[in-house]
Design a protein around this motif. Structure first.
Motif, PDB file in Angstrom:
ATOM      1  N   THR A 107       0.836  -1.196   0.000  1.00  0.00           N
ATOM      2  CA  THR A 107       0.000   0.000   0.000  1.00  0.00           C
ATOM      3  C   THR A 107       0.878   1.257   0.000  1.00  0.00           C
ATOM      4  O   THR A 107       1.868   1.323   0.718  1.00  0.00           O
ATOM      5  CB  THR A 107      -0.926   0.002   1.229  1.00  0.00           C
ATOM      6  OG1 THR A 107      -1.770  -1.143   1.150  1.00  0.00           O
ATOM      7  CG2 THR A 107      -1.782   1.249   1.292  1.00  0.00           C
ATOM      8  N   THR A 108       0.495   2.233  -0.805  1.00  0.00           N
ATOM      9  CA  THR A 108       1.245   3.480  -0.941  1.00  0.00           C
ATOM     10  C   THR A 108       0.397   4.638  -0.431  1.00  0.00           C
ATOM     11  O   THR A 108      -0.798   4.694  -0.699  1.00  0.00           O
ATOM     12  CB  THR A 108       1.616   3.709  -2.422  1.00  0.00           C
ATOM     13  OG1 THR A 108       2.370   2.588  -2.887  1.00  0.00           O
ATOM     14  CG2 THR A 108       2.436   4.969  -2.600  1.00  0.00           C
ATOM     15  N   LYS A 109       1.025   5.556   0.309  1.00  0.00           N
ATOM     16  CA  LYS A 109       0.326   6.738   0.836  1.00  0.00           C
ATOM     17  C   LYS A 109       1.014   7.995   0.336  1.00  0.00           C
ATOM     18  O   LYS A 109       2.240   8.072   0.302  1.00  0.00           O
ATOM     19  CB  LYS A 109       0.327   6.731   2.360  1.00  0.00           C
ATOM     20  CG  LYS A 109      -0.476   5.609   2.960  1.00  0.00           C
ATOM     21  CD  LYS A 109      -0.459   5.665   4.462  1.00  0.00           C
ATOM     22  CE  LYS A 109      -1.225   4.471   5.005  1.00  0.00           C
ATOM     23  NZ  LYS A 109      -1.264   4.457   6.460  1.00  0.00           N
ATOM     24  N   ILE A 110       0.201   8.977  -0.029  1.00  0.00           N
ATOM     25  CA  ILE A 110       0.702  10.273  -0.480  1.00  0.00           C
ATOM     26  C   ILE A 110       0.154  11.337   0.470  1.00  0.00           C
ATOM     27  O   ILE A 110      -1.053  11.389   0.705  1.00  0.00           O
ATOM     28  CB  ILE A 110       0.244  10.579  -1.918  1.00  0.00           C
ATOM     29  CG1 ILE A 110       0.724   9.489  -2.865  1.00  0.00           C
ATOM     30  CG2 ILE A 110       0.740  11.945  -2.363  1.00  0.00           C
ATOM     31  CD1 ILE A 110       0.146   9.593  -4.257  1.00  0.00           C
ATOM     32  N   THR A 111       1.028  12.167   1.011  1.00  0.00           N
ATOM     33  CA  THR A 111       0.605  13.245   1.908  1.00  0.00           C
ATOM     34  C   THR A 111       1.257  14.547   1.465  1.00  0.00           C
ATOM     35  O   THR A 111       2.270  14.539   0.778  1.00  0.00           O
ATOM     36  CB  THR A 111       1.016  12.969   3.375  1.00  0.00           C
ATOM     37  OG1 THR A 111       2.439  12.889   3.449  1.00  0.00           O
ATOM     38  CG2 THR A 111       0.415  11.678   3.892  1.00  0.00           C
ATOM     39  N   ASP A 112       0.650  15.656   1.882  1.00  0.00           N
ATOM     40  CA  ASP A 112       1.274  16.955   1.631  1.00  0.00           C
ATOM     41  C   ASP A 112       1.059  17.854   2.839  1.00  0.00           C
ATOM     42  O   ASP A 112       0.116  17.676   3.598  1.00  0.00           O
ATOM     43  CB  ASP A 112       0.737  17.598   0.349  1.00  0.00           C
ATOM     44  CG  ASP A 112      -0.682  18.069   0.473  1.00  0.00           C
ATOM     45  OD1 ASP A 112      -0.891  19.243   0.830  1.00  0.00           O
ATOM     46  OD2 ASP A 112      -1.595  17.268   0.219  1.00  0.00           O
ATOM     47  N   LYS A 113       1.964  18.808   3.007  1.00  0.00           N
ATOM     48  CA  LYS A 113       1.910  19.700   4.174  1.00  0.00           C
ATOM     49  C   LYS A 113       0.788  20.721   4.081  1.00  0.00           C
ATOM     50  O   LYS A 113       0.269  21.163   5.092  1.00  0.00           O
ATOM     51  CB  LYS A 113       3.245  20.425   4.344  1.00  0.00           C
ATOM     52  CG  LYS A 113       4.265  19.635   5.094  1.00  0.00           C
ATOM     53  CD  LYS A 113       5.428  20.516   5.487  1.00  0.00           C
ATOM     54  CE  LYS A 113       6.336  19.776   6.427  1.00  0.00           C
ATOM     55  NZ  LYS A 113       7.462  20.586   6.871  1.00  0.00           N
ATOM     56  N   PHE A 114       0.398  21.113   2.858  1.00  0.00           N
ATOM     57  CA  PHE A 114      -0.604  22.166   2.695  1.00  0.00           C
ATOM     58  C   PHE A 114      -1.984  21.703   3.154  1.00  0.00           C
ATOM     59  O   PHE A 114      -2.607  22.335   3.996  1.00  0.00           O
ATOM     60  CB  PHE A 114      -0.645  22.632   1.240  1.00  0.00           C
ATOM     61  CG  PHE A 114      -1.650  23.723   0.991  1.00  0.00           C
ATOM     62  CD1 PHE A 114      -1.426  25.006   1.443  1.00  0.00           C
ATOM     63  CD2 PHE A 114      -2.828  23.458   0.316  1.00  0.00           C
ATOM     64  CE1 PHE A 114      -2.344  26.012   1.223  1.00  0.00           C
ATOM     65  CE2 PHE A 114      -3.756  24.453   0.089  1.00  0.00           C
ATOM     66  CZ  PHE A 114      -3.514  25.731   0.543  1.00  0.00           C
TER      67      PHE A 114
END
Length: 156
Positions: A107-114
């Protein structure tokens, strides 16, 4: 008679209107779609692209960051390993902000600070599709839109 009709109408309106207590919002999910119906590159170009990323084997898929990335810090995790950490900016003409290979058995997760939200690319869907396009629309509750495909769009 008019007063009676007015009171009756007002009574009906007030009984149909009710205040509901605010419910706690669940974590929103990204928009997910499955498409192969857009313009694609030739098979030769597709093979060259996959060879360049060393993603020709079935256990690998390619994530393409597309529209909506404006330089915010983005992290991509494949299991516990950080695959990508950077500040992608979507190209105005092509719409591509970046691409990289993932192991589609994890499983792959993508996150961003904004937005402080995450998109999860489950391994079951990733195994079935070679290309995973990730777009952002910060106007949505969860800004990510994931498109699973086996078609490689033109990158230039």
């Amino acid at each position: 008679m008019k007063k009676l009709l007015l009171l009756a109408a007002l009574g009906i309106i007030l009984t149909n209107c009710s205040s509901k207590k605010a419910t706690t919002e669940k974590a929103s999910e990204p928009v997910v779609q499955y498409r192969d119906d857009f313009k694609s590159v030739s098979d030769k170009s597709k093979t060259t692209f996959l060879k360049g990323l060393k993603a020709t084997e079935d256990q690998y898929s390619v994530i393409l960051l597309t529209k909506g990335f404006m330089g915010e810090e983005v992290k991509v995790f494949n299991g516990e390993k950080v695959l990508y950490k950077g500040n992608p900016i979507s190209h105005l003409e092509t719409g591509i902000a970046g691409y990289f290979r993932i192991n589609n058995t994890i499983t792959t997760k993508i996150t961003d600070k904004f937005s402080k939200k995450e998109a999860v690319i489950d391994s079951e869907n990733a195994k079935k599709h070679k290309f995973i396009y990730v777009m952002k629309d910060n106007g949505l509750e969860n800004p990510y839109k994931i498109t699973y495909s086996n078609t490689l769009r033109p990158l230039k």
